[in-house]
Design a protein around this motif. Structure first.
Motif, PDB file in Angstrom:
ATOM      1  N   PRO A  50      55.319  -8.783  59.716  1.00 19.35           N
ATOM      2  CA  PRO A  50      55.946  -9.198  61.118  1.00 19.35           C
ATOM      3  C   PRO A  50      56.507  -7.772  61.706  1.00 19.35           C
ATOM      4  N   ALA A  51      56.536  -6.648  60.942  1.00 23.53           N
ATOM      5  CA  ALA A  51      56.926  -5.647  61.428  1.00 23.53           C
ATOM      6  C   ALA A  51      55.966  -4.407  61.175  1.00 23.53           C
ATOM      7  N   ASN A  52      54.823  -4.633  61.352  1.00 23.61           N
ATOM      8  CA  ASN A  52      53.873  -3.499  61.145  1.00 23.61           C
ATOM      9  C   ASN A  52      53.049  -3.266  62.392  1.00 23.61           C
ATOM     10  N   PRO A  53      53.580  -1.962  63.114  1.00 24.55           N
ATOM     11  CA  PRO A  53      53.166  -1.710  64.378  1.00 24.55           C
ATOM     12  C   PRO A  53      51.723  -1.488  64.791  1.00 24.55           C
ATOM     13  N   VAL A  54      51.031  -1.397  63.506  1.00 17.24           N
ATOM     14  CA  VAL A  54      49.437  -1.137  63.533  1.00 17.24           C
ATOM     15  C   VAL A  54      48.873  -2.325  63.817  1.00 17.24           C
ATOM     16  N   LEU A  55      49.114  -3.552  63.237  1.00 20.83           N
ATOM     17  CA  LEU A  55      48.899  -4.857  63.272  1.00 20.83           C
ATOM     18  C   LEU A  55      49.122  -5.143  64.823  1.00 20.83           C
ATOM     19  N   LEU A  68      41.327 -11.454  66.227  1.00 21.22           N
ATOM     20  CA  LEU A  68      42.703 -11.691  66.763  1.00 21.22           C
ATOM     21  C   LEU A  68      43.249 -12.644  65.694  1.00 21.22           C
ATOM     22  N   GLU A  69      42.474 -13.761  65.171  1.00 19.43           N
ATOM     23  CA  GLU A  69      43.176 -14.675  64.533  1.00 19.43           C
ATOM     24  C   GLU A  69      43.436 -13.975  63.070  1.00 19.43           C
ATOM     25  N   GLN A  70      42.673 -12.990  62.736  1.00 16.47           N
ATOM     26  CA  GLN A  70      43.106 -12.596  61.454  1.00 16.47           C
ATOM     27  C   GLN A  70      44.266 -11.596  61.585  1.00 16.47           C
ATOM     28  N   PHE A  71      44.378 -10.856  62.557  1.00 18.07           N
ATOM     29  CA  PHE A  71      45.380  -9.928  62.888  1.00 18.07           C
ATOM     30  C   PHE A  71      46.866 -10.913  62.931  1.00 18.07           C
ATOM     31  N   THR A  72      46.736 -12.094  63.599  1.00 17.72           N
ATOM     32  CA  THR A  72      47.753 -12.739  63.753  1.00 17.72           C
ATOM     33  C   THR A  72      48.349 -13.488  62.280  1.00 17.72           C
ATOM     34  N   ARG A  73      47.420 -13.748  61.678  1.00 18.35           N
ATOM     35  CA  ARG A  73      47.631 -14.219  60.109  1.00 18.35           C
ATOM     36  C   ARG A  73      48.313 -13.024  59.359  1.00 18.35           C
ATOM     37  N   ALA A 111      54.415  -3.070  69.528  1.00 19.72           N
ATOM     38  CA  ALA A 111      53.863  -2.036  68.634  1.00 19.72           C
ATOM     39  C   ALA A 111      54.641  -0.683  68.941  1.00 19.72           C
ATOM     40  N   VAL A 112      54.836  -0.453  70.356  1.00 22.69           N
ATOM     41  CA  VAL A 112      55.704   0.745  70.633  1.00 22.69           C
ATOM     42  C   VAL A 112      57.266   0.604  70.124  1.00 22.69           C
ATOM     43  N   GLU A 113      57.467  -0.652  70.432  1.00 20.20           N
ATOM     44  CA  GLU A 113      58.956  -1.002  70.121  1.00 20.20           C
ATOM     45  C   GLU A 113      59.262  -0.640  68.218  1.00 20.20           C
ATOM     46  N   LEU A 114      58.457  -0.876  67.830  1.00 26.75           N
ATOM     47  CA  LEU A 114      58.339  -0.751  66.384  1.00 26.75           C
ATOM     48  C   LEU A 114      58.130   0.798  65.813  1.00 26.75           C
ATOM     49  N   ASP A 115      57.465   1.482  66.618  1.00 26.16           N
ATOM     50  CA  ASP A 115      57.100   2.953  66.365  1.00 26.16           C
ATOM     51  C   ASP A 115      57.244   3.500  67.886  1.00 26.16           C
ATOM     52  N   GLY A 116      58.178   4.174  68.038  1.00 21.83           N
ATOM     53  CA  GLY A 116      58.241   4.779  69.340  1.00 21.83           C
ATOM     54  C   GLY A 116      57.193   5.938  69.675  1.00 21.83           C
ATOM     55  N   ARG A 117      56.490   6.602  68.647  1.00 21.31           N
ATOM     56  CA  ARG A 117      56.011   7.553  68.731  1.00 21.31           C
ATOM     57  C   ARG A 117      54.303   7.292  68.285  1.00 21.31           C
TER      58      ARG A 117
END
Length: 240
Positions: free
Chosen positions: A104-109, A93-98, A144-150
């Motif tokens: 900051p706009a990557n839905p996968v992260l 989680l620490e690495q994903f937040t980094r 994540a859903v907000e950034l990519d609704g599908r």
């Protein structure tokens, strides 16, 4: 004019620390940051020449910094996935937040951060800390859903979290219906909706959903068997 020259010189450090795509673009950006009172004044040729030389001097360094930042983001993502694979969810989680600080706009992260936060929260012995962690996991998944609704995985994970971890049938139903609106034949979504209908007191609707799953081409043999078992239990009145 001296006042304007001082202003331009003060802006240079900020300009050189930012990401840019060439000298002309930098000059355009510089012009756009001029105060209203100065925009109509002309900049003498000598000052333009000085700016262009300074831009060329730092341009390669700027590009290198951009590339280095991108490589750093990639490193964070690889490290996070490796840690997650080893079930080390807190460090992952620490690495994903980094990585999110860089992308900051990557839905996968956001999706993976949500999964990790959820796992960490479930391990909490303190109820308040667990609930706080689940809320944070929900935030990541919903973002994540907000950034990519599908984004299928994020849609499904968010619905599961709401129903089973947040223990919120209303929100669970909202997120499940959202998933099924995008993916009408989603097997996991139908299982969720069947469970919701049972909790709401509509066993016949749940039985119909289980029937649909057992006949679905998208469902695995295991899923079909489970749906058939659940439907039989409902009809016999022995479902728990």
């Amino acid at each position: 004019m001296n006042k304007k020259r001082c202003f331009l010189l003060l802006l240079l450090p900020l300009l050189f620390a930012s990401c840019s795509r060439g000298g002309d673009r930098m000059l355009q950006l510089l012009s756009s940051t001029e105060r209203e009172g100065y925009r109509d004044e002309s900049v003498d040729a000598k000052k333009i020449d000085e700016l262009e030389k300074a831009i060329r001097r730092y341009d390669s360094d700027i590009e290198k910094r951009v590339q280095d930042t991108g490589q750093l983001g990639l490193y964070y993502r690889i490290l996070a996935l490796d840690l997650m694979e080893k079930k080390m969810y807190g460090p992952a989680l620490e690495q994903f937040t980094r990585a999110l600080d860089i992308y900051p706009a990557n839905p996968v992260l956001f999706y993976y951060a949500g999964l990790c936060r959820g796992y960490v929260a479930k391990a909490e012995g303190d109820k308040a800390l667990r609930e706080k962690g689940i809320e944070e996991a929900s935030f990541y998944l919903e973002r994540a859903v907000e950034l990519d609704g599908r984004y299928e995985s994020a849609l499904y994970a968010s619905a599961v979290l709401a129903l089973y971890d947040m223990d919120d049938v209303v929100e669970g139903e909202r997120r499940t219906l959202r998933l099924l609106k995008v993916y009408p034949n989603h097997v996991g979504g139908k299982f969720l909706l069947a469970r919701i209908r049972i909790l709401e007191g509509f066993p016949q609707e749940a039985a119909q959903l289980y029937k649909e799953i057992s006949e679905s081409k998208q469902a695995s043999e295991e899923q079909k068997a489970k749906a058939t078992e659940n439907r039989s239990a409902l009809l016999e009145g022995s479902y728990e």
